[in-house]
Design a protein around this motif. Structure first.
Motif, PDB file in Angstrom:
ATOM      1  N   SER A   1      46.098  26.579  -1.188  1.00  0.00           N
ATOM      2  CA  SER A   1      46.578  25.809  -2.334  1.00  0.00           C
ATOM      3  C   SER A   1      45.564  24.808  -2.869  1.00  0.00           C
ATOM      4  O   SER A   1      45.835  24.148  -3.868  1.00  0.00           O
ATOM      5  CB  SER A   1      47.858  25.057  -1.946  1.00  0.00           C
ATOM      6  N   ALA A   2      44.416  24.701  -2.231  1.00  0.00           N
ATOM      7  CA  ALA A   2      43.428  23.711  -2.667  1.00  0.00           C
ATOM      8  C   ALA A   2      42.836  24.096  -4.009  1.00  0.00           C
ATOM      9  O   ALA A   2      42.628  25.277  -4.311  1.00  0.00           O
ATOM     10  CB  ALA A   2      42.327  23.588  -1.619  1.00  0.00           C
ATOM     11  N   THR A   3      42.565  23.084  -4.830  1.00  0.00           N
ATOM     12  CA  THR A   3      41.935  23.316  -6.118  1.00  0.00           C
ATOM     13  C   THR A   3      40.421  23.350  -5.957  1.00  0.00           C
ATOM     14  O   THR A   3      39.880  23.049  -4.885  1.00  0.00           O
ATOM     15  CB  THR A   3      42.331  22.209  -7.100  1.00  0.00           C
ATOM     16  N   VAL A   4      39.746  23.707  -7.046  1.00  0.00           N
ATOM     17  CA  VAL A   4      38.279  23.744  -7.011  1.00  0.00           C
ATOM     18  C   VAL A   4      37.723  22.354  -6.733  1.00  0.00           C
ATOM     19  O   VAL A   4      36.752  22.189  -5.977  1.00  0.00           O
ATOM     20  CB  VAL A   4      37.735  24.307  -8.345  1.00  0.00           C
ATOM     21  N   ALA A   5      38.335  21.324  -7.324  1.00  0.00           N
ATOM     22  CA  ALA A   5      37.865  19.962  -7.106  1.00  0.00           C
ATOM     23  C   ALA A   5      38.021  19.543  -5.654  1.00  0.00           C
ATOM     24  O   ALA A   5      37.150  18.869  -5.086  1.00  0.00           O
ATOM     25  CB  ALA A   5      38.617  18.995  -8.028  1.00  0.00           C
ATOM     26  N   GLN A   6      39.133  19.940  -5.008  1.00  0.00           N
ATOM     27  CA  GLN A   6      39.342  19.589  -3.611  1.00  0.00           C
ATOM     28  C   GLN A   6      38.360  20.325  -2.704  1.00  0.00           C
ATOM     29  O   GLN A   6      37.833  19.763  -1.754  1.00  0.00           O
ATOM     30  CB  GLN A   6      40.779  19.902  -3.204  1.00  0.00           C
ATOM     31  N   LEU A   7      38.119  21.585  -2.993  1.00  0.00           N
ATOM     32  CA  LEU A   7      37.156  22.348  -2.197  1.00  0.00           C
ATOM     33  C   LEU A   7      35.741  21.818  -2.391  1.00  0.00           C
ATOM     34  O   LEU A   7      34.908  21.859  -1.478  1.00  0.00           O
ATOM     35  CB  LEU A   7      37.233  23.830  -2.575  1.00  0.00           C
ATOM     36  N   ASP A   8      35.476  21.319  -3.576  1.00  0.00           N
ATOM     37  CA  ASP A   8      34.151  20.763  -3.855  1.00  0.00           C
ATOM     38  C   ASP A   8      33.889  19.529  -2.998  1.00  0.00           C
ATOM     39  O   ASP A   8      32.735  19.161  -2.749  1.00  0.00           O
ATOM     40  CB  ASP A   8      34.073  20.408  -5.348  1.00  0.00           C
ATOM     41  N   GLY A   9      34.937  18.880  -2.530  1.00  0.00           N
ATOM     42  CA  GLY A   9      34.768  17.689  -1.701  1.00  0.00           C
ATOM     43  C   GLY A   9      34.423  17.993  -0.261  1.00  0.00           C
ATOM     44  O   GLY A   9      34.124  17.079   0.504  1.00  0.00           O
ATOM     45  N   LEU A  10      34.491  19.257   0.162  1.00  0.00           N
ATOM     46  CA  LEU A  10      34.136  19.605   1.534  1.00  0.00           C
ATOM     47  C   LEU A  10      32.628  19.504   1.720  1.00  0.00           C
ATOM     48  O   LEU A  10      31.858  19.751   0.780  1.00  0.00           O
ATOM     49  CB  LEU A  10      34.613  21.024   1.849  1.00  0.00           C
ATOM     50  N   PRO A  11      32.182  19.168   2.914  1.00  0.00           N
ATOM     51  CA  PRO A  11      30.740  19.042   3.157  1.00  0.00           C
ATOM     52  C   PRO A  11      30.020  20.375   2.990  1.00  0.00           C
ATOM     53  O   PRO A  11      30.444  21.398   3.543  1.00  0.00           O
ATOM     54  CB  PRO A  11      30.659  18.545   4.605  1.00  0.00           C
ATOM     55  N   GLY A  12      28.962  20.375   2.200  1.00  0.00           N
ATOM     56  CA  GLY A  12      28.174  21.572   1.985  1.00  0.00           C
ATOM     57  C   GLY A  12      28.748  22.531   0.978  1.00  0.00           C
ATOM     58  O   GLY A  12      28.227  23.627   0.791  1.00  0.00           O
ATOM     59  N   VAL A  13      29.846  22.170   0.301  1.00  0.00           N
ATOM     60  CA  VAL A  13      30.493  23.040  -0.685  1.00  0.00           C
ATOM     61  C   VAL A  13      30.327  22.405  -2.062  1.00  0.00           C
ATOM     62  O   VAL A  13      30.777  21.282  -2.295  1.00  0.00           O
ATOM     63  CB  VAL A  13      31.981  23.241  -0.372  1.00  0.00           C
ATOM     64  N   GLY A  14      29.664  23.116  -2.944  1.00  0.00           N
ATOM     65  CA  GLY A  14      29.505  22.642  -4.304  1.00  0.00           C
ATOM     66  C   GLY A  14      30.479  23.309  -5.246  1.00  0.00           C
ATOM     67  O   GLY A  14      31.337  24.107  -4.832  1.00  0.00           O
ATOM     68  N   PRO A  15      30.390  23.036  -6.535  1.00  0.00           N
ATOM     69  CA  PRO A  15      31.321  23.640  -7.496  1.00  0.00           C
ATOM     70  C   PRO A  15      31.259  25.159  -7.518  1.00  0.00           C
ATOM     71  O   PRO A  15      32.280  25.828  -7.660  1.00  0.00           O
ATOM     72  CB  PRO A  15      30.883  23.033  -8.835  1.00  0.00           C
ATOM     73  N   VAL A  16      30.052  25.726  -7.381  1.00  0.00           N
ATOM     74  CA  VAL A  16      29.910  27.192  -7.427  1.00  0.00           C
ATOM     75  C   VAL A  16      30.573  27.825  -6.217  1.00  0.00           C
ATOM     76  O   VAL A  16      31.340  28.796  -6.327  1.00  0.00           O
ATOM     77  CB  VAL A  16      28.419  27.577  -7.513  1.00  0.00           C
ATOM     78  N   LEU A  17      30.298  27.297  -5.037  1.00  0.00           N
ATOM     79  CA  LEU A  17      30.896  27.857  -3.825  1.00  0.00           C
ATOM     80  C   LEU A  17      32.407  27.635  -3.813  1.00  0.00           C
ATOM     81  O   LEU A  17      33.169  28.498  -3.340  1.00  0.00           O
ATOM     82  CB  LEU A  17      30.250  27.233  -2.591  1.00  0.00           C
ATOM     83  N   ALA A  18      32.853  26.486  -4.325  1.00  0.00           N
ATOM     84  CA  ALA A  18      34.298  26.242  -4.403  1.00  0.00           C
ATOM     85  C   ALA A  18      34.966  27.282  -5.293  1.00  0.00           C
ATOM     86  O   ALA A  18      36.064  27.778  -4.989  1.00  0.00           O
ATOM     87  CB  ALA A  18      34.561  24.836  -4.929  1.00  0.00           C
ATOM     88  N   GLN A  19      34.314  27.642  -6.401  1.00  0.00           N
ATOM     89  CA  GLN A  19      34.870  28.663  -7.282  1.00  0.00           C
ATOM     90  C   GLN A  19      34.884  30.019  -6.593  1.00  0.00           C
ATOM     91  O   GLN A  19      35.809  30.816  -6.776  1.00  0.00           O
ATOM     92  CB  GLN A  19      34.068  28.728  -8.581  1.00  0.00           C
ATOM     93  N   HIS A  20      33.843  30.316  -5.782  1.00  0.00           N
ATOM     94  CA  HIS A  20      33.828  31.569  -5.023  1.00  0.00           C
ATOM     95  C   HIS A  20      35.011  31.647  -4.065  1.00  0.00           C
ATOM     96  O   HIS A  20      35.618  32.709  -3.875  1.00  0.00           O
ATOM     97  CB  HIS A  20      32.514  31.695  -4.247  1.00  0.00           C
ATOM     98  N   ILE A  21      35.334  30.512  -3.438  1.00  0.00           N
ATOM     99  CA  ILE A  21      36.467  30.497  -2.500  1.00  0.00           C
ATOM    100  C   ILE A  21      37.773  30.768  -3.243  1.00  0.00           C
ATOM    101  O   ILE A  21      38.634  31.533  -2.794  1.00  0.00           O
ATOM    102  CB  ILE A  21      36.521  29.151  -1.761  1.00  0.00           C
ATOM    103  N   VAL A  22      37.952  30.146  -4.415  1.00  0.00           N
ATOM    104  CA  VAL A  22      39.175  30.365  -5.201  1.00  0.00           C
ATOM    105  C   VAL A  22      39.247  31.810  -5.680  1.00  0.00           C
ATOM    106  O   VAL A  22      40.324  32.432  -5.664  1.00  0.00           O
ATOM    107  CB  VAL A  22      39.221  29.378  -6.385  1.00  0.00           C
ATOM    108  N   ASP A  23      38.111  32.383  -6.117  1.00  0.00           N
ATOM    109  CA  ASP A  23      38.106  33.779  -6.568  1.00  0.00           C
ATOM    110  C   ASP A  23      38.454  34.720  -5.413  1.00  0.00           C
ATOM    111  O   ASP A  23      39.192  35.695  -5.601  1.00  0.00           O
ATOM    112  CB  ASP A  23      36.732  34.137  -7.145  1.00  0.00           C
ATOM    113  N   PHE A  24      37.933  34.447  -4.239  1.00  0.00           N
ATOM    114  CA  PHE A  24      38.244  35.263  -3.064  1.00  0.00           C
ATOM    115  C   PHE A  24      39.731  35.173  -2.734  1.00  0.00           C
ATOM    116  O   PHE A  24      40.384  36.174  -2.422  1.00  0.00           O
ATOM    117  CB  PHE A  24      37.398  34.797  -1.879  1.00  0.00           C
ATOM    118  N   ARG A  25      40.279  33.948  -2.822  1.00  0.00           N
ATOM    119  CA  ARG A  25      41.702  33.750  -2.540  1.00  0.00           C
ATOM    120  C   ARG A  25      42.572  34.514  -3.532  1.00  0.00           C
ATOM    121  O   ARG A  25      43.567  35.147  -3.155  1.00  0.00           O
ATOM    122  CB  ARG A  25      42.022  32.261  -2.602  1.00  0.00           C
ATOM    123  N   THR A  26      42.199  34.511  -4.802  1.00  0.00           N
ATOM    124  CA  THR A  26      42.982  35.222  -5.824  1.00  0.00           C
ATOM    125  C   THR A  26      42.911  36.724  -5.616  1.00  0.00           C
ATOM    126  O   THR A  26      43.917  37.434  -5.745  1.00  0.00           O
ATOM    127  CB  THR A  26      42.462  34.854  -7.218  1.00  0.00           C
TER     128      THR A  26
END
Length: 235
Positions: free
Chosen positions: A179-204
Motif C-alpha cells: 500500500s505504500a506510495t511512491v513518495a513513501q518508498l522514496d523515503g527508504l534508504p537507497g531508494v530514489g524516485p525511479v526505483l520507487a516507481q519500479h517497485i510500484v510497477d512490479f506491485r501492479t
C-alpha cells in the motif's frame, strides 16, 4: 368339331407343349413378384423405447438406495473429492480503518482488496483511498488498513546528513509494500524516485507482494540493497 375346321385354323388353335410351358413360367414369375411385394409391404411391430423418469439412473435396481444417501454424516459424497477441495480454498484477512464494518473476513482465494472492502460494508464517505491499491490480490493473514494516516518521517540524525531530512526516511515500523506510495518508498534508504516507481510497477503487474523476498525481483535492487531494506518493509 375340330376336324370340320380348315387346316390353317386347326394349326392356330392347336395348343403346343412349348406354349404351355412359356405361359406357366410367366405365371410363376408374376405370382413370385406379387408375393415379394406383399411381404415387403406387410405391417411390422415397432418397439417403443422405455421412458426413464428424471433422476433415475438407467439399469439401477428398483428400490436401491444411492451410495451418497448411505454415506456417513460429514463424509464427502463420491466424486466430490479433489474438485470440492479446490473450490473451498479461502483466505482470512483483517479489514480495519475507515470501513463500515471492520473485522476479520473470510474470502475466496484470489480475492482482491476491492472484494475485502465490499465484504466490510464499503469505505466510509469522505475517506481518502489514494494510496490504496484496490486491484491488489490478497494473501492469507494480511491486514488491509483503510484511511490510515501517512507514516511520519524519522527524526533527523545528529549529523543531519543526506537521507535524514523530512520525507527521506521510513516511518516507525515496517513499511507496507502493498500500500505504500511512491513518495513513501522514496523515503527508504537507497531508494530514489525511479526505483520507487519500479517497485510500484512490479506491485501492479504482480497483484501485490506476497513476501519481502519478492523485492529481489525488482529491477535495480541487488543483494546489498535488499539486505538494507528487508527489515524496513513488509508485504
Amino acid at each position: 368339331m375340330r376336324e370340320r375346321l380348315p387346316l390353317w385354323l386347326q394349326d392356330r388353335c392347336e395348343v403346343r407343349p412349348r406354349a404351355v410351358a412359356a405361359v406357366g413360367v410367366v405365371l410363376l414369375a408374376a405370382v413370385g413378384f406379387a408375393g415379394q411385394q406383399y411381404w415387403s409391404a406387410r405391417p411390422r411391430a415397432v418397439t417403443v423405447p422405455a421412458v426413464v423418469a428424471p433422476g433415475v439412473v438407467p439399469g439401477a435396481v428398483p428400490g436401491a438406495v444411492p451410495a451418497a444417501a448411505t454415506a456417513p454424516a460429514g463424509a464427502p459424497a463420491s466424486g466430490a473429492g479433489a474438485g470440492g477441495a479446490g473450490a473451498a480454498e479461502r483466505i482470512v484477512v483483517d479489514v480495519s480503518g475507515k470501513v463500515r464494518d471492520p473485522g476479520v473476513r473470510r474470502l475466496p482465494a484470489g480475492s482482491r482488496v476491492e472484494d475485502a472492502l465490499a465484504a466490510a460494508g464499503g469505505v466510509r464517505p469522505g475517506t481518502d483511498t489514494t494510496g490504496l491499491n484496490r486491484a491488489r490480490v490478497l494473501v492469507d493473514g494480511e491486514q488491509v488498513v483503510v484511511g490510515a494516516p501517512a507514516q511520519p518521517p524519522p527524526a533527523a540524525g545528529p549529523g543531519g546528513g543526506a537521507g535524514s531530512g523530512p520525507g527521506l526516511g521510513p516511518g516507525p515500523g515496517p513499511l507496507s509494500l502493498g500500500s505504500a506510495t511512491v513518495a513513501q518508498l522514496d523515503g527508504l534508504p537507497g531508494v530514489g524516485p525511479v526505483l520507487a516507481q519500479h517497485i510500484v510497477d512490479f506491485r501492479t503487474a504482480r497483484g501485490g507482494f506476497r513476501s519481502v523476498e519478492e523485492l529481489r525481483q525488482v529491477d535495480g535492487i541487488g543483494e546489498r540493497r535488499f539486505a538494507d531494506l528487508r527489515t524496513l518493509v513488509r508485504p
